[in-house]
Motif scaffolding. Structure first.
Motif, PDB file in Angstrom:
ATOM      1  N   ARG A   1       4.133 -17.374  15.564  1.00  0.00           N
ATOM      2  CA  ARG A   1       4.150 -18.262  16.791  1.00  0.00           C
ATOM      3  C   ARG A   1       5.471 -18.782  16.922  1.00  0.00           C
ATOM      4  O   ARG A   1       6.171 -19.414  16.144  1.00  0.00           O
ATOM      5  N   ILE A   2       5.729 -18.794  18.525  1.00  0.00           N
ATOM      6  CA  ILE A   2       7.449 -19.480  18.778  1.00  0.00           C
ATOM      7  C   ILE A   2       7.163 -20.590  19.432  1.00  0.00           C
ATOM      8  O   ILE A   2       7.690 -21.609  19.145  1.00  0.00           O
ATOM      9  N   THR A   3       6.508 -20.742  20.560  1.00  0.00           N
ATOM     10  CA  THR A   3       6.084 -22.107  21.102  1.00  0.00           C
ATOM     11  C   THR A   3       4.769 -22.404  21.271  1.00  0.00           C
ATOM     12  O   THR A   3       4.301 -23.354  21.666  1.00  0.00           O
ATOM     13  N   GLY A   4       3.773 -21.404  21.438  1.00  0.00           N
ATOM     14  CA  GLY A   4       2.417 -21.391  21.465  1.00  0.00           C
ATOM     15  C   GLY A   4       1.852 -20.233  21.680  1.00  0.00           C
ATOM     16  O   GLY A   4       0.719 -19.847  21.675  1.00  0.00           O
ATOM     17  N   TYR A   5       2.753 -19.145  21.898  1.00  0.00           N
ATOM     18  CA  TYR A   5       2.143 -17.703  22.067  1.00  0.00           C
ATOM     19  C   TYR A   5       2.784 -17.125  20.700  1.00  0.00           C
ATOM     20  O   TYR A   5       3.841 -17.543  20.080  1.00  0.00           O
ATOM     21  N   LEU A   6       2.613 -15.773  20.649  1.00  0.00           N
ATOM     22  CA  LEU A   6       2.973 -14.915  19.521  1.00  0.00           C
ATOM     23  C   LEU A   6       4.014 -14.148  19.982  1.00  0.00           C
ATOM     24  O   LEU A   6       4.263 -13.796  21.427  1.00  0.00           O
ATOM     25  N   THR A   7       4.887 -13.399  19.212  1.00  0.00           N
ATOM     26  CA  THR A   7       5.578 -12.419  19.729  1.00  0.00           C
ATOM     27  C   THR A   7       5.520 -11.253  18.662  1.00  0.00           C
ATOM     28  O   THR A   7       4.746 -11.179  17.576  1.00  0.00           O
ATOM     29  N   GLY A   8       5.910  -9.804  19.170  1.00  0.00           N
ATOM     30  CA  GLY A   8       5.729  -8.814  18.241  1.00  0.00           C
ATOM     31  C   GLY A   8       6.415  -8.675  16.991  1.00  0.00           C
ATOM     32  O   GLY A   8       6.193  -8.054  16.199  1.00  0.00           O
ATOM     33  N   SER A   9       7.540  -9.233  16.923  1.00  0.00           N
ATOM     34  CA  SER A   9       8.562  -9.290  15.728  1.00  0.00           C
ATOM     35  C   SER A   9       9.556 -10.374  15.725  1.00  0.00           C
ATOM     36  O   SER A   9       9.985 -10.720  16.987  1.00  0.00           O
ATOM     37  N   LEU A  10       9.970 -10.698  14.941  1.00  0.00           N
ATOM     38  CA  LEU A  10      10.789 -12.066  14.458  1.00  0.00           C
ATOM     39  C   LEU A  10      11.965 -11.631  15.173  1.00  0.00           C
ATOM     40  O   LEU A  10      13.024 -12.427  15.514  1.00  0.00           O
ATOM     41  N   GLU A  11      12.223 -10.362  15.219  1.00  0.00           N
ATOM     42  CA  GLU A  11      13.677  -9.695  15.707  1.00  0.00           C
ATOM     43  C   GLU A  11      13.822 -10.050  16.982  1.00  0.00           C
ATOM     44  O   GLU A  11      15.198 -10.012  17.346  1.00  0.00           O
ATOM     45  N   THR A  12      12.851 -10.201  17.738  1.00  0.00           N
ATOM     46  CA  THR A  12      13.244 -10.389  19.385  1.00  0.00           C
ATOM     47  C   THR A  12      13.316 -11.956  19.698  1.00  0.00           C
ATOM     48  O   THR A  12      13.377 -12.284  20.951  1.00  0.00           O
ATOM     49  N   TRP A  13      13.314 -12.872  18.650  1.00  0.00           N
ATOM     50  CA  TRP A  13      13.528 -14.296  19.151  1.00  0.00           C
ATOM     51  C   TRP A  13      15.057 -14.459  18.904  1.00  0.00           C
ATOM     52  O   TRP A  13      15.858 -13.694  18.296  1.00  0.00           O
ATOM     53  N   ASN A  14      15.388 -15.517  19.932  1.00  0.00           N
ATOM     54  CA  ASN A  14      16.741 -16.042  19.848  1.00  0.00           C
ATOM     55  C   ASN A  14      17.179 -16.443  18.667  1.00  0.00           C
ATOM     56  O   ASN A  14      16.372 -16.876  17.529  1.00  0.00           O
ATOM     57  N   SER A  15      18.386 -16.861  18.383  1.00  0.00           N
ATOM     58  CA  SER A  15      19.098 -17.434  17.051  1.00  0.00           C
ATOM     59  C   SER A  15      18.429 -18.594  16.518  1.00  0.00           C
ATOM     60  O   SER A  15      18.424 -18.994  15.690  1.00  0.00           O
ATOM     61  N   SER A  16      18.309 -19.666  17.683  1.00  0.00           N
ATOM     62  CA  SER A  16      17.849 -20.802  17.544  1.00  0.00           C
ATOM     63  C   SER A  16      16.421 -21.044  16.784  1.00  0.00           C
ATOM     64  O   SER A  16      16.156 -21.554  15.802  1.00  0.00           O
ATOM     65  N   LYS A  17      15.672 -20.074  17.469  1.00  0.00           N
ATOM     66  CA  LYS A  17      14.153 -20.135  17.075  1.00  0.00           C
ATOM     67  C   LYS A  17      14.013 -19.416  15.664  1.00  0.00           C
ATOM     68  O   LYS A  17      13.323 -19.768  15.126  1.00  0.00           O
ATOM     69  N   GLN A  18      15.081 -18.319  15.656  1.00  0.00           N
ATOM     70  CA  GLN A  18      14.787 -17.910  14.243  1.00  0.00           C
ATOM     71  C   GLN A  18      15.378 -18.753  13.244  1.00  0.00           C
ATOM     72  O   GLN A  18      14.599 -18.584  12.024  1.00  0.00           O
ATOM     73  N   ALA A  19      16.281 -19.519  13.196  1.00  0.00           N
ATOM     74  CA  ALA A  19      16.560 -20.611  12.308  1.00  0.00           C
ATOM     75  C   ALA A  19      15.547 -21.508  12.216  1.00  0.00           C
ATOM     76  O   ALA A  19      15.281 -21.887  11.248  1.00  0.00           O
ATOM     77  N   GLU A  20      14.712 -22.041  13.321  1.00  0.00           N
ATOM     78  CA  GLU A  20      13.929 -23.006  13.082  1.00  0.00           C
ATOM     79  C   GLU A  20      12.483 -22.346  12.187  1.00  0.00           C
ATOM     80  O   GLU A  20      12.237 -23.020  11.445  1.00  0.00           O
TER      81      GLU A  20
ATOM     82  N   CYS B   1       0.872  -1.432   0.028  1.00  0.00           N
ATOM     83  CA  CYS B   1       0.125   0.133   0.000  1.00  0.00           C
ATOM     84  C   CYS B   1       0.877   1.325   0.077  1.00  0.00           C
ATOM     85  O   CYS B   1       0.575   2.193  -0.855  1.00  0.00           O
ATOM     86  N   CYS B   2       1.759   1.316   0.952  1.00  0.00           N
ATOM     87  CA  CYS B   2       2.617   2.593   0.972  1.00  0.00           C
ATOM     88  C   CYS B   2       4.199   2.432   0.809  1.00  0.00           C
ATOM     89  O   CYS B   2       4.828   3.323   0.934  1.00  0.00           O
ATOM     90  N   LYS B   3       4.494   1.131   0.310  1.00  0.00           N
ATOM     91  CA  LYS B   3       5.871   0.770   0.031  1.00  0.00           C
ATOM     92  C   LYS B   3       6.941   1.225   1.127  1.00  0.00           C
ATOM     93  O   LYS B   3       7.872   1.057   1.031  1.00  0.00           O
ATOM     94  N   SER B   4       6.309   1.140   2.332  1.00  0.00           N
ATOM     95  CA  SER B   4       7.196   1.100   3.534  1.00  0.00           C
ATOM     96  C   SER B   4       7.805  -0.227   3.841  1.00  0.00           C
ATOM     97  O   SER B   4       7.797  -1.252   3.650  1.00  0.00           O
ATOM     98  N   GLU B   5       9.029  -0.276   4.199  1.00  0.00           N
ATOM     99  CA  GLU B   5       9.766  -1.119   4.550  1.00  0.00           C
ATOM    100  C   GLU B   5       9.888  -1.400   6.290  1.00  0.00           C
ATOM    101  O   GLU B   5      10.583  -2.600   6.748  1.00  0.00           O
ATOM    102  N   ASN B   6       9.068  -0.644   7.009  1.00  0.00           N
ATOM    103  CA  ASN B   6       8.925  -0.776   8.365  1.00  0.00           C
ATOM    104  C   ASN B   6       7.843  -1.843   8.695  1.00  0.00           C
ATOM    105  O   ASN B   6       6.708  -1.553   8.641  1.00  0.00           O
ATOM    106  N   ILE B   7       8.246  -3.233   8.685  1.00  0.00           N
ATOM    107  CA  ILE B   7       7.254  -4.089   8.781  1.00  0.00           C
ATOM    108  C   ILE B   7       7.507  -5.234   9.996  1.00  0.00           C
ATOM    109  O   ILE B   7       8.559  -5.451  10.230  1.00  0.00           O
ATOM    110  N   SER B   8       6.238  -5.314  10.798  1.00  0.00           N
ATOM    111  CA  SER B   8       6.327  -6.154  11.808  1.00  0.00           C
ATOM    112  C   SER B   8       5.732  -7.665  11.255  1.00  0.00           C
ATOM    113  O   SER B   8       4.877  -7.850  10.661  1.00  0.00           O
ATOM    114  N   ARG B   9       6.912  -8.590  11.657  1.00  0.00           N
ATOM    115  CA  ARG B   9       6.443  -9.800  10.956  1.00  0.00           C
ATOM    116  C   ARG B   9       5.974 -10.969  12.253  1.00  0.00           C
ATOM    117  O   ARG B   9       6.814 -11.271  13.078  1.00  0.00           O
TER     118      ARG B   9
END
Length: 795
Positions: free
Chosen positions: A768-787, A757-765
């Motif tokens: 689900r991590i183990t049963g709950y959600l998180t605000g952004s993938l950036e807050t995950w630890n390295s192992s769960k990001q890899a998973e 819509c607005c061509k922004s790169e400011n995206i929250s992704r």
């Protein structure tokens, strides 16, 4: 004792052969520091006495140093003092190089590491978050050194097991609890600064629910859950409706030029006769008469208009109350590091008009999202699927045959809440919640459940959103109410498999592949049993420690009977038997990786591997049954929801065994019994493969499926998945799909590089991590990001 029989336990937990020469060198340095040279004979004599004083085959470095100090003190106090100073200096220098120093430095520098990202819902870089992370690391170290039994501390430190929430061990607190809000609201409750009376509107019901969440969160280290949210909020809807009816009657009377009416008295008069927001003809007549007694005369037509407006006002209030609940639970920080309450709510089976309104408006508010449309992370929402209440096969067929008509409300269903199940599927398609709990799965049924019982919700299973299941009880009613998990510890299952295979290769060097696997499997089962028993004893040790806590340490939870039985305690009483209704979970991680270590492939396609993993978990259940009898406590097997642990075990095993293809070659171990996230199985295959494991993980479990593309465009497929889960006896399941939100314009959907819509790169992704959600993938630890990167989409 022959020195060859003695082994030294080093400070890192490893053992090595005893060496008298090292003792001699240390004593020599002490003499040199004291300026005494050429004392070889004296040093030899002290060394021999030290060696002679050792009376056991396994001794720690610290114990040997204590013996050296004692011998030096008897021989030369001056040199003994030099040795003590040298020993202390060495300790300080060693601490400078320890992992603790590196960890603290990482926290100070706000490094992006797995310590700072251990909890995806905590901001560890804020001052409060840093303090919490500092405290966490220090208290873990303290608990390992001074509170845990030596063998348990060593097993945790070495990576054989993982004692969860070790940082909270010294506080003696429990993990989680599910609130009996019906009881709490009926009595009212008190906090440190005052008491709260029974709420009188849906807004107050929802607000006080968040206050209970926030207050009790500070007394436990895990999550908080409401087991029957719809039933608990329903009285608030009725009270709000009565208030609006009274207000609208008063307004109508004034509009007609009548005498002023006392609204409070009118509400009091109407309350006994208006028992529902949908009134029958008899109730309407009774309400009109009650109003007339208070001086408010209305015709039937006028009263119908009053009811219609009151109902709409009540719906608006209910929607705003649900909006408030969601916004509060995503903004009220109850812990350091901007961490909100780890909250869960279960609902779906209240078929009263009030309960249905709560569910519907909650789902609609969830779909609307937060301020600019962001998906709410909390509360974790769980919809209860129950035959005859929220589901029936005939309703399903009607919906599938005319899905558009079903979603638009044109079809009448026999199960009163089936339309809400459809709305839940639609909400899941946009917001990833609710998850689905299947009450008719055999192990989730309660023999006392009766559809005609107005309080049947007490006999319905509810769950913590992450997956923790508390139901069966050796000390009271089988229920999820007023109890929770005490603690849980997880087994490193891949390590047991790796060591079993290596031992098998040593035992049977010339065996063929099949004989080798038989031997490895035999050894693996024995190790699973032994490790499960070790964990059971460790959990019992922790329970014995927890029960010595004073009630005053948990003032809200105990004095308000949030944990049932706590109200009977005085502040100085130990909690003791009150907490014996809680569960003790023996968890495990890496079932897939363990099977690859034994069979060369995972349990998705190898029947022998699947059977072996199932047998291993059954072996854990045999240990659970044995320890239930031994200690009369609620032991259970838990399919561990691993976040930081998924990487911790893998890093340790890769260092110990090297890279083993399919086992230690990635940054994470696959969660519990789950099929490998990279396995290209279909949705139905994955559900069928994992469903049998739910029945044997009574401490908690969950099965996910991963969808590709925008699920909101295919709600029908979500309903089909829910039915498949139900038919295959899944206990608790959820559906994952990409949910991306543009932080600038609020667009929500699948966003690749830039917002369409607005061509922004400011995206929250959102994921689900183990049963709950998180605000952004950036807050995950390295192992769960890899998973997450490896997760395949199921077709």
């Amino acid at each position: 004792m022959d020195t060859k029989d003695i082994s030294i336990i080093k400070r890192d937990g490893k053992t090595e052969e005893f060496s008298p020469e090292k003792i001699k060198k240390a004593i020599t340095k002490a003499f040199m520091a004291g300026g005494l040279l050429n004392e070889e004979r004296l040093i030899d004599g002290i060394t021999k006495r030290v060696v002679k004083s050792i009376e056991k085959k396994l001794i720690s470095v610290e114990e040997i140093q204590d013996i050296v100090e004692r011998e030096l003190m008897g021989s030369n106090p001056y040199i003994a003092k030099k040795y003590i100073i040298y020993r202390e200096w060495r300790t300080v220098e060693r601490d400078k190089r320890t992992s603790m120093k590196r960890i603290m430095d990482g926290i100070v520098k706000i490094e992006k590491n797995d310590v700072n990202l251990s909890n995806a819902n905590m901001s560890s870089h804020t001052p409060a978050g840093q303090m919490m992370t500092f405290a966490s690391e220090v208290t873990k170290d303290y608990a390992c050194k001074y509170l845990l039994g030596v063998k348990y501390s060593r097993a945790h430190r070495n990576g054989d097991i993982h004692i969860h929430d070790l940082d909270y061990y010294p506080t003696k607190t429990t993990t989680c609890v599910q609130y009996d809000l019906d009881d709490i609201f009926e009595r009212g409750f008190h906090t440190k600064n005052g008491s709260i009376r029974t709420p009188q509107s849906i807004q107050s019901y929802a607000t006080l629910a968040t206050i209970v969440f926030q207050t009790n969160q500070n007394e436990q280290h895990g999550g908080q859950s409401i087991p029957a949210f719809d039933f608990f909020m329903a009285p608030g809807v009725r009270k709000t409706f009565v208030k609006h009816v009274a207000t609208e009657i008063e307004f109508a009377v004034r509009l007609n030029g009548g005498k002023p009416v006392d609204v409070k008295k009118l509400r009091k008069a109407l309350s006994p006769v208006i028992t529902s927001i949908e009134l029958c003809k008899k109730a309407k007549s009774a309400a009109i008469k009650a109003a007339q007694k208070e001086g408010a005369s209305l015709s039937e037509k006028e009263f119908e208009a009053v009811l219609a407006q009151a109902l709409e006002n009540t719906r608006i209030d209910t929607h705003q109350a649900m909006e408030g609940l969601i916004h509060n639970l995503n903004t009220m920080h109850s812990r350091g590091g901007n961490q909100v309450v780890f909250s869960s709510i279960n609902y779906g089976t209240d078929s009263s008009p009030e309960g249905r309104m709560v569910i519907k408006e909650l789902l609609l508010a969830t779909s609307e999202g937060l301020g600019t449309g962001e998906v709410p992370v909390f509360p974790i929402q769980i919809f209860k699927v129950k035959d005859g209440v929220s589901y029936s096969d005939s309703d399903y067929e009607k919906a599938i045959n005319d899905f558009e008509g079903a979603m638009s409300g044109k079809i009448k269903f026999e199960a009163p809440n089936f339309d809400l199940l459809l709305l839940s599927c639609k909400t899941t398609s946009t917001s990833l919640f609710p998850n689905f709990l299947f009450l008719d799965t055999p192990f989730n049924k309660h023999e006392k459940w009766d559809i005609n019982d107005p309080k049947r919700y007490r006999y319905e299973l509810a769950t913590m959103g992450c997956r923790t299941r508390v139901f069966e009880n050796m000390h009271g009613e089988k229920t999820s109410f007023g109890r929770g998990n005490l603690s849980f510890t997880s087994i490193n299952m891949p390590r047991l498999a790796i060591e079993s295979m290596r031992e098998a290769e040593e035992n049977c060097p010339n065996a063929d592949k099949h004989a080798l696997r038989r031997e490895a499997k035999f050894l693996f089962m024995r190790k699973v049993r032994d490790m499960s028993e070790l964990v059971a004893e460790q959990l019992y040790e922790r329970y014995c420690y927890q029960r010595t806590a004073r009630a005053c340490q948990f003032p809200f939870m105990m004095s308000n009977d949030v944990w049932k039985g706590g109200m009977a305690l005085s502040p100085t009483d130990e909690v003791g038997d009150v907490i014996n209704s809680g569960t003790l979970g023996i968890g495990f991680i890496g079932g897939h990786n363990a099977m690859v270590a034994l069979f060369g492939e995972g349990h998705a396609h190898n029947k022998e591997a699947w059977d072996t993993l199932y047998e291993a978990i059954q072996t854990m259940n045999e240990v659970v049954l044995s320890y239930k009898r031994k200690y009369n406590l609620n032991f259970s097997v838990l399919a561990t929801p691993a976040e930081g642990l998924a990487g911790r075990f893998t890093r340790m095993d890769r260092k110990k065994y090297g890279i083993i293809e399919g086992v230690t070659d990635r940054e994470y171990y696959v969660n519990s019994f789950h099929v490998d996230v990279r396995e290209p199985v279909s949705i139905v295959e994955k559900i069928k493969l994992e469903a049998p494991f739910h029945a044997i993980t009574g401490g908690g479990h969950i099965t996910y499926v991963e969808l590709d593309g925008e699920a909101k465009k295919n709600v029908r497929s979500i309903l089909k998945i829910v039915k498949t889960m139900k038919d295959e006896n899944i206990g608790y399941g959820s559906i994952n799909h990409p949910v991306d939100t543009c932080k600038d314009c609020g667009f929500r959907g699948v966003i690749y590089d830039t917002c369409p819509c607005c061509k922004s790169e400011n995206i929250s992704r959102m994921r689900r991590i183990t049963g709950y959600l998180t605000g952004s993938l950036e807050t995950w630890n390295s192992s769960k990001q890899a998973e997450e990167r490896d997760r395949v989409k199921h077709k």
